[in-house]
Design a protein around this motif. Structure first.
Motif, PDB file in Angstrom:
ATOM      1  N   VAL A 121     -18.854  -6.643   1.873  1.00 51.07           N
ATOM      2  CA  VAL A 121     -17.305  -6.453   1.398  1.00 51.07           C
ATOM      3  C   VAL A 121     -16.707  -5.483   2.718  1.00 51.07           C
ATOM      4  CG1 VAL A 121     -15.833  -5.660   0.079  1.00 51.07           C
ATOM      5  CG2 VAL A 121     -17.557  -6.934  -0.947  1.00 51.07           C
ATOM      6  N   PRO A 122     -15.752  -5.787   3.456  1.00 49.17           N
ATOM      7  CA  PRO A 122     -15.274  -4.750   4.432  1.00 49.17           C
ATOM      8  C   PRO A 122     -14.667  -3.493   3.965  1.00 49.17           C
ATOM      9  CG  PRO A 122     -14.613  -6.973   5.065  1.00 49.17           C
ATOM     10  CD  PRO A 122     -15.445  -7.041   3.487  1.00 49.17           C
ATOM     11  N   ASP A 123     -14.971  -2.412   4.390  1.00 47.31           N
ATOM     12  CA  ASP A 123     -14.278  -1.139   3.897  1.00 47.31           C
ATOM     13  C   ASP A 123     -12.951  -1.143   3.707  1.00 47.31           C
ATOM     14  OD1 ASP A 123     -15.023   1.606   3.085  1.00 47.31           O
ATOM     15  OD2 ASP A 123     -13.696   2.081   4.825  1.00 47.31           O
ATOM     16  N   SER A 124     -12.170  -2.017   4.487  1.00 44.60           N
ATOM     17  CA  SER A 124     -10.903  -1.974   4.442  1.00 44.60           C
ATOM     18  C   SER A 124     -10.230  -2.886   3.105  1.00 44.60           C
ATOM     19  CB  SER A 124     -10.126  -2.662   5.677  1.00 44.60           C
ATOM     20  OG  SER A 124     -10.718  -4.188   5.534  1.00 44.60           O
ATOM     21  N   TRP A 125     -11.102  -3.422   2.482  1.00 46.57           N
ATOM     22  CA  TRP A 125     -10.814  -4.263   1.297  1.00 46.57           C
ATOM     23  C   TRP A 125     -10.988  -3.122   0.008  1.00 46.57           C
ATOM     24  CZ3 TRP A 125     -13.394  -9.764   0.720  1.00 46.57           C
ATOM     25  CH2 TRP A 125     -13.110 -10.446   1.770  1.00 46.57           C
ATOM     26  N   LEU A 126     -11.405  -2.187   0.145  1.00 45.68           N
ATOM     27  CA  LEU A 126     -11.767  -1.345  -1.213  1.00 45.68           C
ATOM     28  C   LEU A 126     -10.331  -0.939  -1.752  1.00 45.68           C
ATOM     29  CD1 LEU A 126     -14.590   0.804  -0.141  1.00 45.68           C
ATOM     30  CD2 LEU A 126     -14.456  -1.203  -1.416  1.00 45.68           C
ATOM     31  N   PRO A 127      -9.274  -0.463  -1.065  1.00 40.81           N
ATOM     32  CA  PRO A 127      -8.035  -0.228  -1.828  1.00 40.81           C
ATOM     33  C   PRO A 127      -7.440  -1.416  -2.501  1.00 40.81           C
ATOM     34  CG  PRO A 127      -8.082   0.625   0.622  1.00 40.81           C
ATOM     35  CD  PRO A 127      -9.169  -0.004   0.477  1.00 40.81           C
ATOM     36  N   ARG A 128      -7.492  -2.529  -1.825  1.00 40.81           N
ATOM     37  CA  ARG A 128      -6.865  -3.877  -2.509  1.00 40.81           C
ATOM     38  C   ARG A 128      -7.753  -4.077  -3.805  1.00 40.81           C
ATOM     39  NH1 ARG A 128      -7.195  -5.025   2.765  1.00 40.81           N
ATOM     40  NH2 ARG A 128      -5.083  -4.893   3.908  1.00 40.81           N
ATOM     41  N   LEU A 129      -9.087  -4.084  -3.837  1.00 40.53           N
ATOM     42  CA  LEU A 129      -9.909  -4.376  -4.755  1.00 40.53           C
ATOM     43  C   LEU A 129      -9.730  -3.396  -5.857  1.00 40.53           C
ATOM     44  CD1 LEU A 129     -13.428  -5.342  -3.002  1.00 40.53           C
ATOM     45  CD2 LEU A 129     -11.741  -6.910  -3.990  1.00 40.53           C
ATOM     46  N   ALA A 130      -9.482  -2.431  -5.477  1.00 34.02           N
ATOM     47  CA  ALA A 130      -9.339  -1.357  -6.561  1.00 34.02           C
ATOM     48  C   ALA A 130      -8.004  -1.576  -7.345  1.00 34.02           C
ATOM     49  CB  ALA A 130      -9.262   0.229  -5.949  1.00 34.02           C
ATOM     50  N   ALA A 131      -6.957  -1.990  -6.649  1.00 36.25           N
ATOM     51  CA  ALA A 131      -5.577  -2.430  -7.054  1.00 36.25           C
ATOM     52  C   ALA A 131      -5.703  -3.485  -8.116  1.00 36.25           C
ATOM     53  CB  ALA A 131      -4.585  -2.430  -5.977  1.00 36.25           C
ATOM     54  N   LEU A 132      -6.617  -4.346  -7.556  1.00 41.51           N
ATOM     55  CA  LEU A 132      -6.913  -5.605  -8.466  1.00 41.51           C
ATOM     56  C   LEU A 132      -7.514  -5.197  -9.731  1.00 41.51           C
ATOM     57  CD1 LEU A 132      -8.003  -8.418  -5.907  1.00 41.51           C
ATOM     58  CD2 LEU A 132      -5.838  -8.298  -7.086  1.00 41.51           C
ATOM     59  N   LYS A 133      -8.380  -4.334  -9.724  1.00 42.27           N
ATOM     60  CA  LYS A 133      -9.053  -4.060 -11.157  1.00 42.27           C
ATOM     61  C   LYS A 133      -8.207  -3.198 -11.852  1.00 42.27           C
ATOM     62  CE  LYS A 133     -13.349  -3.132  -8.603  1.00 42.27           C
ATOM     63  NZ  LYS A 133     -14.435  -2.310  -8.229  1.00 42.27           N
ATOM     64  N   ALA A 134      -7.046  -2.168 -11.159  1.00 45.58           N
ATOM     65  CA  ALA A 134      -6.364  -1.780 -12.109  1.00 45.58           C
ATOM     66  C   ALA A 134      -5.216  -2.439 -12.518  1.00 45.58           C
ATOM     67  CB  ALA A 134      -5.449  -0.476 -10.878  1.00 45.58           C
ATOM     68  N   ALA A 155     -10.524  -3.151 -19.965  1.00 40.22           N
ATOM     69  CA  ALA A 155      -9.814  -2.185 -19.587  1.00 40.22           C
ATOM     70  C   ALA A 155     -10.154  -1.033 -19.031  1.00 40.22           C
ATOM     71  CB  ALA A 155      -8.323  -2.093 -20.213  1.00 40.22           C
ATOM     72  N   LEU A 156     -10.904  -0.311 -20.036  1.00 39.97           N
ATOM     73  CA  LEU A 156     -11.466   1.070 -19.507  1.00 39.97           C
ATOM     74  C   LEU A 156     -12.603   0.946 -18.581  1.00 39.97           C
ATOM     75  CD1 LEU A 156     -11.729   3.827 -20.584  1.00 39.97           C
ATOM     76  CD2 LEU A 156     -13.427   3.233 -22.220  1.00 39.97           C
ATOM     77  N   VAL A 157     -13.446  -0.014 -18.627  1.00 44.97           N
ATOM     78  CA  VAL A 157     -14.237  -0.308 -17.520  1.00 44.97           C
ATOM     79  C   VAL A 157     -13.766  -0.384 -16.096  1.00 44.97           C
ATOM     80  CG1 VAL A 157     -16.288  -1.786 -16.516  1.00 44.97           C
ATOM     81  CG2 VAL A 157     -16.292  -1.126 -18.908  1.00 44.97           C
ATOM     82  N   LEU A 158     -12.536  -1.523 -16.162  1.00 44.03           N
ATOM     83  CA  LEU A 158     -11.868  -1.662 -14.976  1.00 44.03           C
ATOM     84  C   LEU A 158     -11.238  -0.561 -14.325  1.00 44.03           C
ATOM     85  CD1 LEU A 158     -10.360  -5.263 -15.947  1.00 44.03           C
ATOM     86  CD2 LEU A 158     -12.126  -4.541 -14.012  1.00 44.03           C
ATOM     87  N   ALA A 159     -10.615   0.304 -15.113  1.00 36.77           N
ATOM     88  CA  ALA A 159      -9.776   1.473 -14.753  1.00 36.77           C
ATOM     89  C   ALA A 159     -10.802   2.662 -14.096  1.00 36.77           C
ATOM     90  CB  ALA A 159      -9.177   2.143 -15.870  1.00 36.77           C
ATOM     91  N   ALA A 160     -12.242   2.821 -14.844  1.00 33.93           N
ATOM     92  CA  ALA A 160     -13.042   3.525 -14.107  1.00 33.93           C
ATOM     93  C   ALA A 160     -13.471   2.913 -12.832  1.00 33.93           C
ATOM     94  CB  ALA A 160     -13.993   3.760 -15.177  1.00 33.93           C
ATOM     95  N   SER A 161     -13.839   1.741 -12.738  1.00 22.80           N
ATOM     96  CA  SER A 161     -14.386   1.105 -11.562  1.00 22.80           C
ATOM     97  C   SER A 161     -13.334   1.299 -10.505  1.00 22.80           C
ATOM     98  CB  SER A 161     -14.645  -0.350 -11.586  1.00 22.80           C
ATOM     99  OG  SER A 161     -15.200  -0.834 -10.667  1.00 22.80           O
ATOM    100  N   ALA A 162     -11.996   1.096 -10.792  1.00 25.12           N
ATOM    101  CA  ALA A 162     -10.869   1.347  -9.810  1.00 25.12           C
ATOM    102  C   ALA A 162     -10.775   2.750  -9.386  1.00 25.12           C
ATOM    103  CB  ALA A 162      -9.504   0.763 -10.497  1.00 25.12           C
ATOM    104  N   THR A 163     -11.107   3.705 -10.229  1.00 25.38           N
ATOM    105  CA  THR A 163     -10.928   5.069  -9.871  1.00 25.38           C
ATOM    106  C   THR A 163     -12.410   5.422  -8.919  1.00 25.38           C
ATOM    107  OG1 THR A 163      -9.931   5.516 -11.717  1.00 25.38           O
ATOM    108  CG2 THR A 163     -11.131   7.338 -10.610  1.00 25.38           C
ATOM    109  N   PHE A 164     -13.439   4.791  -9.272  1.00 28.10           N
ATOM    110  CA  PHE A 164     -14.346   5.426  -8.231  1.00 28.10           C
ATOM    111  C   PHE A 164     -14.278   4.514  -6.850  1.00 28.10           C
ATOM    112  CE2 PHE A 164     -17.087   5.709 -12.526  1.00 28.10           C
ATOM    113  CZ  PHE A 164     -16.776   6.992 -12.544  1.00 28.10           C
ATOM    114  N   THR A 165     -13.769   3.153  -6.806  1.00 30.20           N
ATOM    115  CA  THR A 165     -13.650   2.637  -5.891  1.00 30.20           C
ATOM    116  C   THR A 165     -12.654   3.229  -4.965  1.00 30.20           C
ATOM    117  OG1 THR A 165     -13.905   0.461  -6.850  1.00 30.20           O
ATOM    118  CG2 THR A 165     -12.879   0.338  -4.765  1.00 30.20           C
TER     119      THR A 165
END
Length: 114
Positions: A39-52, A13-23
């Protein structure tokens, strides 16, 4: 088994939260790697949300077993998809995604067994 899950889930969870933040911050290390594998740039917010969501689900899974299992399944599938994207792009620097896939699978097994 529960203590093992708690440790693995907490660290993942710590790694995922950090990765979501960096994304979300568009950290160059993250964005360069995403562009490299297509990976399209438009996917970044969605991928960050999935990690969070995965991080929150893993931690909530300490109290709610079905949610912990569902989150571990989701995180496992996320990193399986990351590996597929790396392989499709012929980018064989997929060790971070592979390690996180194994850790997510371990969290799934530990939560199901606890």
């Amino acid at each position: 088994m529960f203590i093992a899950y708690a440790v693995v889930a907490g660290l993942l969870a710590l790694v995922l939260a950090a990765s979501a933040t960096f994304t979300l911050q568009r950290n160059p290390a993250i964005t360069e790697n995403m562009v490299k594998v297509g990976v399209p740039d438009s996917w970044l917010p969605r991928l960050a949300a999935l990690k969070a969501a995965g991080a929150i689900g893993l931690l909530t899974g300490l109290w709610l077993t079905p949610l912990g299992i569902a989150a571990a399944v989701g995180v496992t599938l996320y990193f399986l998809g990351a590996i597929v994207f790396h392989l499709r792009a012929k980018d064989y620097a997929l060790a971070p995604a592979a390690v996180l896939l194994l850790i997510a699978a371990a969290a799934l097994i530990l939560r199901a067994a606890a």
